[in-house]
Design an enzyme around this catalytic site. Sequence first.
Site, mmCIF file in Angstrom:
data_model
loop_
_atom_site.group_PDB
_atom_site.id
_atom_site.type_symbol
_atom_site.label_atom_id
_atom_site.label_comp_id
_atom_site.label_asym_id
_atom_site.label_seq_id
_atom_site.Cartn_x
_atom_site.Cartn_y
_atom_site.Cartn_z
ATOM 1 N N ASP A 1 -21.584 63.395 60.095
ATOM 2 C CA ASP A 1 -21.763 62.063 59.522
ATOM 3 C C ASP A 1 -22.985 61.434 60.222
ATOM 4 O OD1 ASP A 1 -21.475 59.697 58.148
ATOM 5 O OD2 ASP A 1 -19.340 59.483 58.532
HETATM 6 C C1 BGC Z 1 -20.360 57.011 56.472
HETATM 7 C C2 BGC Z 1 -20.348 58.172 55.489
HETATM 8 C C3 BGC Z 1 -21.555 58.098 54.599
HETATM 9 C C4 BGC Z 1 -22.797 58.098 55.453
HETATM 10 C C5 BGC Z 1 -24.094 58.130 54.651
HETATM 11 C C6 BGC Z 1 -21.687 56.869 57.175
HETATM 12 O O1 BGC Z 1 -21.742 55.675 57.880
HETATM 13 O O2 BGC Z 1 -19.310 57.185 57.401
HETATM 14 O O3 BGC Z 1 -19.159 58.162 54.754
HETATM 15 O O4 BGC Z 1 -21.554 59.175 53.702
HETATM 16 O O5 BGC Z 1 -22.781 56.944 56.272
HETATM 17 O O6 BGC Z 1 -24.329 56.944 53.996
#
Ligand code: BGC
Length: 751
Positions: free
Chosen positions: A278
């Site tokens: 992530d």
């Molecule tokens: C979130 C993810 C998301 C990613 C990209 C993160 O802060 O936890 O779910 O896909 O950002 O935007």
Amino acid sequence: MRLSDVHGGARLALALVLTAACLSQARAQETNEQSIERRVDALLRQMTLEEKVGQLNLVSHGPPLRWEDISEGRAGALLNFNSAQDVARAQELVRQSRLKIPPLFGLDVLHGFRTQFPLPLGEAAAFSPRVSRLASEWAAKEAAYVGVNWTFAPMADLSRDSRWGRIVEGFGEDPYLGSVLTAARVEGFRKGGVAAATKHFAGYGAPQGGRDYDTTYIPRAEMYDTYLPPFRAAVEAGSASFMAAFNALNGEPSTANPWLLTDVLRKQWGFTGFVTSDWVGIGELINHGIAADGAEAARKAILAGVDMDMMGQLYIKHLPDEVRAGRVPESVIDESVRRVLRTKFRMGLFDRPSIDPTRTDAAFPTTESRQVAREVARETFVLLQNRGDVLPLPAGIRSIAVVGPLADAPHDQMGPHAARGHKEDSVTILEGIRRRAQGAGIAVRHAPACDLFCRNTEGLPAALDAVRQSDVAIAVFGEPQELSGEAASRAHLELNGRQIEVLEELAKTGKPIALVLMGGRPQVLGPVAERIPAILMAWYPGTEGGPAVADVLFGDVSPSGKLPLTWPRATGQLPLYYNRLPTGRPTKPDNRFTLQYIDEAITPLYPFGWGLSYTQFAYADAAIARRQLDQGQALEVSVSVKNVGSREGQEVVQLYTRDPVASRSRPLRELKAFEKIALKPGETKRVTLRVPVESLGFHLDDGTYLVEAGAIQVFVGGSSLAEQVGEAEIVRTFRIPPMERRAAASTSVAQ
Ligand code: BGC
């Protein structure tokens, strides 16, 4: 023609032709995967170590990305490239790179791209894989139109705690519902032209205290039984990739967790795609306290099985040196690169034409996407209560007061994670009601009563006047979108601001009032549940929320949604879920020393699976086809469901089981199958639900699935309060090793 009809040499020639045909067919069958592997190997052989690591680097539009990174082969995957011009520019730079490997273009496309569909939690209330497939397909089609080819969705995190803001991104609290809908979403995205990154692997939905990013403690058997099944279903539905979760699971951060990423995902489930971290998740291993610096974080993540570094820049910075220093074998890098390239080949990226840069998302919403969004939305509304049949609005009314800050909230109704959603596209609830009322000659008075967060109630007197002057009132309250989604954990789930006070004042007018509740989680209603007779949960209904809500309020369509989670009476009841274990002291109202609170009821306000219709359904003649069940067989339960009311409606027929005596305490009930059926007034359908015996057991800590001999109680009905209809008996205990177990595949038919 048969071979025996042909003679001599001709026969031989024909036999040879047929053999060749068979061989080429066999080759064609192996082809895809095998030729992909050949192409992957050939490409890998040409790559420098730096180019390999470049494929593992996922960078967002904007800093730290330099456009030259793309032509230099340092950015194998890009995110937040959500316009065709940017995609086209990146593709042009790729053509200038040495190996011309197409990048992934990723974006959070959860519930729509430009046209907004209901948020996933609302969509789950439709209890319909068809609806989930349809919504995801549309979201993907619109995103793919401008070149997005990868979505960071679906979120397969089960949650039993609505303090956690991200509960809105998932399917609620049930592993079976979650498995079915996660698979449907993966399929829908793929059909629409976008590959899925199922997230967040794993346990992210159970942070302590409901605090986003906080730690989780989940025993392994519980992971296998409850939290992992939707992820497993995603693998089987062909999810191209996974995203590791931010949280630590039992003390081991998911981003460096070999048990999750290698043992379970790859060895037990046979997943051959890739895993991304992530956002800066690898760097956060330092904050988690398991890495001293970026190099150690990168090393731990890749060795555990994280193939791609989202926004951390740690792989690109440290992995080449880690390899040269002998701390990370190059074969580990090769394997990760193979997974990424294999996925790109599977997606057909090497053979896709470049995007036409003149395309824009303004091509949407279309008449068709609006129509689908409206149809999907009205499947998701849950009629929580309807005392005195306030809804549907009676024919013959002359005026409606529409009050509440969310009646005219085009931005908020799109909900969080709205990709390229524009509030200008939204048809608000006020507008939906106006359009419908106009046709019927009904006057609409609008007064918001308070500001968006309901802190300032100067508008209350005007709202009270509007209600007093009207035949009925529709009050639209709830959670503004800012209070829901990532980083929106709440410690107080009561309707925020002064909403309760305002609603109580409105109720005092004595007019019939229906509350339309917006939000990404159940909210604590306090006295409102008593004072307001009718409550419709509308979640965040998306672009066409207004017309969809109006369809239901006016009775053009009966509500048919069911709660995908348990609705608490008080925040202090959380975590709260229906499939809990029994206790040694089941609740006895007159005995304090049993399961209870001294200051709150032990029951939820509305149970899982709950939702009313404008009609009523009668269940009869439930029958269990075979009472003795062995391995390979299925529990088959049939029931007749009759629409005994006077309107058309849909019912979600739900089957629950319980193993009352096992070697471990087993849940009081577990959803094992469901089927949504439509019935005209007076119509009856016979519904048959089949549950494989292979899903009537439970997991051990090592992932073995144990099905134990003994009785299984069966419950069938329209919510988790379903009546017991009988019992079956499993005749023999058996075990399924982790690698052989498939996700539960219950089936159903309605006639
Ligand atoms: C979130 C993810 C998301 C990613 C990209 C993160 O802060 O936890 O779910 O896909 O950002 O935007």
